[in-house]
Design an enzyme around this catalytic site. Structure first.
Site, PDB file in Angstrom:
ATOM      1  N   GLU A   1      -3.820   7.393  -4.802  1.00  0.00           N
ATOM      2  CA  GLU A   1      -3.999   6.892  -6.177  1.00  0.00           C
ATOM      3  C   GLU A   1      -5.309   7.410  -6.759  1.00  0.00           C
ATOM      4  O   GLU A   1      -6.298   7.505  -6.042  1.00  0.00           O
ATOM      5  CB  GLU A   1      -4.055   5.358  -6.164  1.00  0.00           C
ATOM      6  CG  GLU A   1      -2.772   4.719  -5.699  1.00  0.00           C
ATOM      7  CD  GLU A   1      -2.915   3.208  -5.502  1.00  0.00           C
ATOM      8  OE1 GLU A   1      -3.967   2.637  -5.866  1.00  0.00           O
ATOM      9  OE2 GLU A   1      -1.974   2.603  -4.973  1.00  0.00           O
TER      10      GLU A   1
ATOM     11  N   HIS B   1      -1.142  -0.074  -9.892  1.00  0.00           N
ATOM     12  CA  HIS B   1      -1.848  -0.932  -8.921  1.00  0.00           C
ATOM     13  C   HIS B   1      -2.492  -2.147  -9.609  1.00  0.00           C
ATOM     14  O   HIS B   1      -3.719  -2.284  -9.649  1.00  0.00           O
ATOM     15  CB  HIS B   1      -2.910  -0.119  -8.160  1.00  0.00           C
ATOM     16  CG  HIS B   1      -3.328  -0.791  -6.869  1.00  0.00           C
ATOM     17  ND1 HIS B   1      -3.676  -0.107  -5.726  1.00  0.00           N
ATOM     18  CD2 HIS B   1      -3.462  -2.104  -6.529  1.00  0.00           C
ATOM     19  CE1 HIS B   1      -4.004  -0.947  -4.769  1.00  0.00           C
ATOM     20  NE2 HIS B   1      -3.878  -2.171  -5.238  1.00  0.00           N
TER      21      HIS B   1
ATOM     22  N   ARG C   1       0.857  -1.181   0.000  1.00  0.00           N
ATOM     23  CA  ARG C   1       0.000   0.000   0.000  1.00  0.00           C
ATOM     24  C   ARG C   1       0.900   1.240   0.000  1.00  0.00           C
ATOM     25  O   ARG C   1       1.963   1.251   0.647  1.00  0.00           O
ATOM     26  CB  ARG C   1      -0.899   0.041   1.246  1.00  0.00           C
ATOM     27  CG  ARG C   1      -2.112  -0.874   1.169  1.00  0.00           C
ATOM     28  CD  ARG C   1      -3.137  -0.396   0.153  1.00  0.00           C
ATOM     29  NE  ARG C   1      -4.377  -1.168   0.165  1.00  0.00           N
ATOM     30  CZ  ARG C   1      -4.648  -2.167  -0.676  1.00  0.00           C
ATOM     31  NH1 ARG C   1      -3.778  -2.526  -1.589  1.00  0.00           N
ATOM     32  NH2 ARG C   1      -5.815  -2.794  -0.622  1.00  0.00           N
TER      33      ARG C   1
END
Ligand code: DGY
Length: 319
Positions: free
Chosen positions: A267, A285, A238
């Site tokens: 993000e 991601h 993360r």
């Protein structure tokens, strides 16, 4: 009457077929990103919600969900997007999807290591922009993984699969976690009791810790200073685990030779500094983004829903 499930994103066909078979799903065929208001609105009449990490369930959203909603069955292993304390206080069950994405995320981590070490972004750009002119012994020289030391911060399911795959490159594994693991899980990996003690042993550092108040900005300037000069950092856990300013400064100064990142703070509006760095290999991601894993994640979320509606304890309850 089949339970009504609000599904916030477009899921693989096999998962949506199973949803239609066993539930009354409210699907999102266009994969629109719902705002918190839209989630609250759509949740009226739902018995369950099946969201992704892209939907945030803070205390305020949870307080405004209708009483009828009994469970949030996440399509993700990470659940830092859900205020689990608020869910618990309201008696709302929360589940995640562990294990099924460890292989895909570990593969992506190895790709980050290779991409950062072998300067994949730079090379690809040269080819695509026709800027590649020549070959020479000093052209695009990177770093080899083989035989290097890999430090893994967070030796859980994903971290241990990464270690297993990295052994294929003859890497020596070092790790830190809250406690030392038994030998059958360590498989020869060397334990270091604190992140600070792990750092000097990392030619490569892979972050695999969960997002929690204890791990926010864990990789900061002080920790980076303890890494060997020229080390490579990768992150597929993360973004909050990294202090962006510190990492960018170390990549600029050459303290770190490269980084491979799949996850970021805020993000998709990431720190603009990353985009300027030639030595950062950047992915959007996609750690769990394989066909096999996305179906497995959906089925795991549905297994959890099935358990709740059968009056059983779901296997992956986190709140
Ligand atoms: C996860 O499952 O936590 C991945 O980051 C995708 O949400």
């Amino acid at each position: 009457m089949k339970p009504v499930v609000l599904v916030t994103r477009k899921l693989p066909d096999a998962v949506e077929d199973r949803l239609r078979r066993d539930y009354s799903p409210m699907l999102n065929p266009n994969d629109a990103l719902y705002t918190p208001e839209q989630i609250i609105e759509r949740a009226q009449g739902a018995d369950a919600i099946l969201p992704c990490h892209t939907e945030k369930f803070g205390a305020e959203v949870i307080a405004r969900l209708p009483e009828r909603v009994r469970v949030i069955a996440n399509f993700s292993v990470g659940y830092d997007h859900v205020d689990t304390a608020a869910a618990k206080a309201r008696g709302l069950i929360v589940t995640n999807t562990p294990e099924v994405l460890s292989d895909a995320t570990a593969e992506l981590t190895l790709m980050l290591m290779l991409g950062a070490a072998r300067r994949a972004s730079e090379g690809e750009r040269l080819v695509r922009t026709r800027a590649w002119k020549d070959w020479s012994p000093s052209f695009m020289v990177g770093t080899q993984l083989t035989g290097k030391r890999l430090g893994i911060l967070g030796f859980g399911r994903v971290g241990r699969v990464v270690a297993q795959r990295a052994r294929g490159f003859d890497m020596q594994i070092h790790y830190n976690d809250v406690q030392r693991l038994p030998p059958e899980l360590e498989q020869g990996a060397v334990f270091h009791p604190t992140p600070a003690e792990l750092m000097p042993h990392c030619d490569f550092l892979a972050l695999h810790c969960v997002a929690s108040p204890q791990t926010i900005k864990l990789l900061n300037a002080a920790l980076i200073a303890r890494l060997p000069d020229g080390a490579i950092v990768v992150n597929a856990s993360r973004g909050v685990v990294v202090d962006d300013d510190a990492l960018i400064a170390a990549l600029k100064s050459g303290k770190l030779s490269a980084a491979g990142l799949d996850v970021y703070n805020n993000e998709p509006d990431i720190h603009p500094g990353y985009r300027e760095l030639p030595n950062a290999f950047l992915m959007p991601h996609i750690g769990s983004a394989t066909k096999e894993t996305r179906i497995a994640m959906g089925f795991r979320a549905l297994d959890n829903l099935d358990a709740v509606f059968a009056g059983k304890e779901p296997r992956d309850r986190v709140a």
